[in-house]
Design a protein around this motif. Sequence first.
Motif, PDB file in Angstrom:
ATOM      1  N   ILE A 146       9.596  51.587  50.732  1.00 24.88           N
ATOM      2  CA  ILE A 146       9.089  50.382  50.871  1.00 24.88           C
ATOM      3  C   ILE A 146       8.698  49.721  49.196  1.00 24.88           C
ATOM      4  CG2 ILE A 146       7.293  48.777  51.804  1.00 24.88           C
ATOM      5  CD1 ILE A 146       7.480  50.522  54.111  1.00 24.88           C
ATOM      6  N   PRO A 147       9.075  48.589  48.792  1.00 19.87           N
ATOM      7  CA  PRO A 147       8.789  48.249  47.726  1.00 19.87           C
ATOM      8  C   PRO A 147       7.068  47.779  47.583  1.00 19.87           C
ATOM      9  CG  PRO A 147      10.195  46.643  48.587  1.00 19.87           C
ATOM     10  CD  PRO A 147      10.424  47.945  49.104  1.00 19.87           C
ATOM     11  N   GLY A 148       6.500  48.149  46.572  1.00 16.02           N
ATOM     12  CA  GLY A 148       5.042  47.688  46.483  1.00 16.02           C
ATOM     13  C   GLY A 148       3.923  48.194  47.522  1.00 16.02           C
ATOM     14  N   ALA A 149       4.513  49.317  48.196  1.00  8.81           N
ATOM     15  CA  ALA A 149       3.642  50.097  49.222  1.00  8.81           C
ATOM     16  C   ALA A 149       2.702  51.066  48.565  1.00  8.81           C
ATOM     17  CB  ALA A 149       4.320  50.891  50.286  1.00  8.81           C
ATOM     18  N   PRO A 150       1.433  50.861  48.604  1.00 10.32           N
ATOM     19  CA  PRO A 150       0.563  51.931  47.739  1.00 10.32           C
ATOM     20  C   PRO A 150       0.699  53.266  48.362  1.00 10.32           C
ATOM     21  CG  PRO A 150      -0.523  50.607  49.326  1.00 10.32           C
ATOM     22  CD  PRO A 150       0.625  50.061  49.357  1.00 10.32           C
ATOM     23  N   ASP A 151       1.198  54.149  47.757  1.00 11.31           N
ATOM     24  CA  ASP A 151       1.473  55.522  48.261  1.00 11.31           C
ATOM     25  C   ASP A 151       0.133  56.302  48.627  1.00 11.31           C
ATOM     26  OD1 ASP A 151       4.155  55.328  47.766  1.00 11.31           O
ATOM     27  OD2 ASP A 151       4.253  56.212  45.964  1.00 11.31           O
ATOM     28  N   VAL A 208      16.826  50.735  45.828  1.00 11.28           N
ATOM     29  CA  VAL A 208      15.763  51.494  46.634  1.00 11.28           C
ATOM     30  C   VAL A 208      14.927  50.096  47.296  1.00 11.28           C
ATOM     31  CG1 VAL A 208      13.667  52.642  46.714  1.00 11.28           C
ATOM     32  CG2 VAL A 208      15.701  53.531  45.247  1.00 11.28           C
ATOM     33  N   ALA A 209      14.732  49.423  46.795  1.00 10.47           N
ATOM     34  CA  ALA A 209      13.776  48.207  47.428  1.00 10.47           C
ATOM     35  C   ALA A 209      14.478  47.629  48.575  1.00 10.47           C
ATOM     36  CB  ALA A 209      13.523  47.074  46.139  1.00 10.47           C
ATOM     37  N   ILE A 210      15.698  47.392  48.357  1.00 11.10           N
ATOM     38  CA  ILE A 210      16.705  46.546  49.436  1.00 11.10           C
ATOM     39  C   ILE A 210      16.647  47.457  50.702  1.00 11.10           C
ATOM     40  CG2 ILE A 210      19.112  45.890  50.103  1.00 11.10           C
ATOM     41  CD1 ILE A 210      19.334  44.995  47.151  1.00 11.10           C
ATOM     42  N   ILE A 211      16.996  48.901  50.383  1.00 13.66           N
ATOM     43  CA  ILE A 211      17.032  49.883  51.318  1.00 13.66           C
ATOM     44  C   ILE A 211      15.707  50.070  51.949  1.00 13.66           C
ATOM     45  CG2 ILE A 211      17.339  52.293  52.090  1.00 13.66           C
ATOM     46  CD1 ILE A 211      19.334  52.379  49.828  1.00 13.66           C
ATOM     47  N   GLY A 212      14.557  50.153  51.265  1.00 18.15           N
ATOM     48  CA  GLY A 212      13.154  50.007  51.854  1.00 18.15           C
ATOM     49  C   GLY A 212      12.852  49.034  52.837  1.00 18.15           C
ATOM     50  N   ALA A 213      13.289  47.828  52.341  1.00 17.42           N
ATOM     51  CA  ALA A 213      12.597  46.693  53.023  1.00 17.42           C
ATOM     52  C   ALA A 213      13.326  46.703  54.343  1.00 17.42           C
ATOM     53  CB  ALA A 213      12.981  45.306  52.084  1.00 17.42           C
ATOM     54  N   PHE A 214      14.749  46.953  54.453  1.00 18.22           N
ATOM     55  CA  PHE A 214      15.733  46.931  55.746  1.00 18.22           C
ATOM     56  C   PHE A 214      15.034  47.981  56.520  1.00 18.22           C
ATOM     57  CE2 PHE A 214      18.992  48.892  58.069  1.00 18.22           C
ATOM     58  CZ  PHE A 214      19.572  47.788  58.731  1.00 18.22           C
ATOM     59  N   ALA A 215      14.620  49.264  56.153  1.00 12.68           N
ATOM     60  CA  ALA A 215      14.292  50.432  56.752  1.00 12.68           C
ATOM     61  C   ALA A 215      12.974  50.333  57.493  1.00 12.68           C
ATOM     62  CB  ALA A 215      14.112  51.631  55.902  1.00 12.68           C
ATOM     63  N   ARG A 218      13.259  47.550  60.378  1.00 17.30           N
ATOM     64  CA  ARG A 218      13.867  48.135  61.395  1.00 17.30           C
ATOM     65  C   ARG A 218      12.951  49.158  62.177  1.00 17.30           C
ATOM     66  NH1 ARG A 218      19.124  49.084  63.203  1.00 17.30           N
ATOM     67  NH2 ARG A 218      19.358  50.946  64.561  1.00 17.30           N
ATOM     68  N   GLY A 219      12.029  49.877  61.335  1.00 13.14           N
ATOM     69  CA  GLY A 219      11.022  50.899  61.919  1.00 13.14           C
ATOM     70  C   GLY A 219      10.146  50.223  62.536  1.00 13.14           C
ATOM     71  N   VAL A 220       9.512  49.084  62.183  1.00 12.08           N
ATOM     72  CA  VAL A 220       8.576  48.524  62.614  1.00 12.08           C
ATOM     73  C   VAL A 220       8.780  47.915  64.036  1.00 12.08           C
ATOM     74  CG1 VAL A 220       6.811  46.452  62.645  1.00 12.08           C
ATOM     75  CG2 VAL A 220       7.089  48.145  60.740  1.00 12.08           C
TER      76      VAL A 220
END
Length: 234
Positions: A146-151, A208-215, A218-220
């Motif tokens: 997820i782009p920008g998510a603080p790990d 990665v940002a596109i995949i992360g936003a889509f995932a 969908r996950g939520v």
Amino acid sequence: MSETEDSVPESRWRDGVRLGVFAAFLLGMFYLVAVVRVIDIESVRSMVAATGPAAPVVYALTAALLGAVLVPGPILAAGSGLLFGPLVGTFVTLGATVGSAVVCGFVGRRAGRRSARGLLGAARTDRLDAQIARRGLWAVVGQRFIPGAPDALASYTFGALGIPLWQLAAGAFIGSAPRAFVYTALGSSIGDLSAPLAYAAITVWCVVAIIGAFAAHRGVRNWRRRDAEADVPS
């Protein structure tokens, strides 16, 4: 009303206070590190470089601890690329990322797991355990995309929710590999951002940002649907 029933709101109140104190501590650390900047990353890099052949290991361990106190990962990864180049630097960054995830998860588990589960209640805790058993590892992997998510904050939360440390470590390694390359490559190309390596890193970051936003979307959505289905009486 029985004494047991009276103690439930009081117990949840205590759990909420404990979690609030823990959250306030993390926010305070974030303020000191990201806003006040009490840690000088340039000084850290200079000290690590002076350790000679052991520098990659020293930097990985140091960056793991700095990441756990909320020093931004991209800055640490860029420093790794600047010191060790894109190849070695990527592995150093991954080692630091996994180490930081384990430290955060351990602290979150010790500090907040009991309180978090007390607030959720028995029914939601049982459903959470079932979700973790099936998808805990992939939840960590998905968060890293997820782009920008603080790990670090996510790892503290995962630890408080009870995700095992091995899942945190494996998920951090799998999910952070693309971003580790991106930020390390950009750090090693800091003097020439028009180099092919920099363009490759930016391309990987966009994918990665596109995949992360889509995932994440969908996950939520799936999580809410399963949670709603579990609340419906049979």
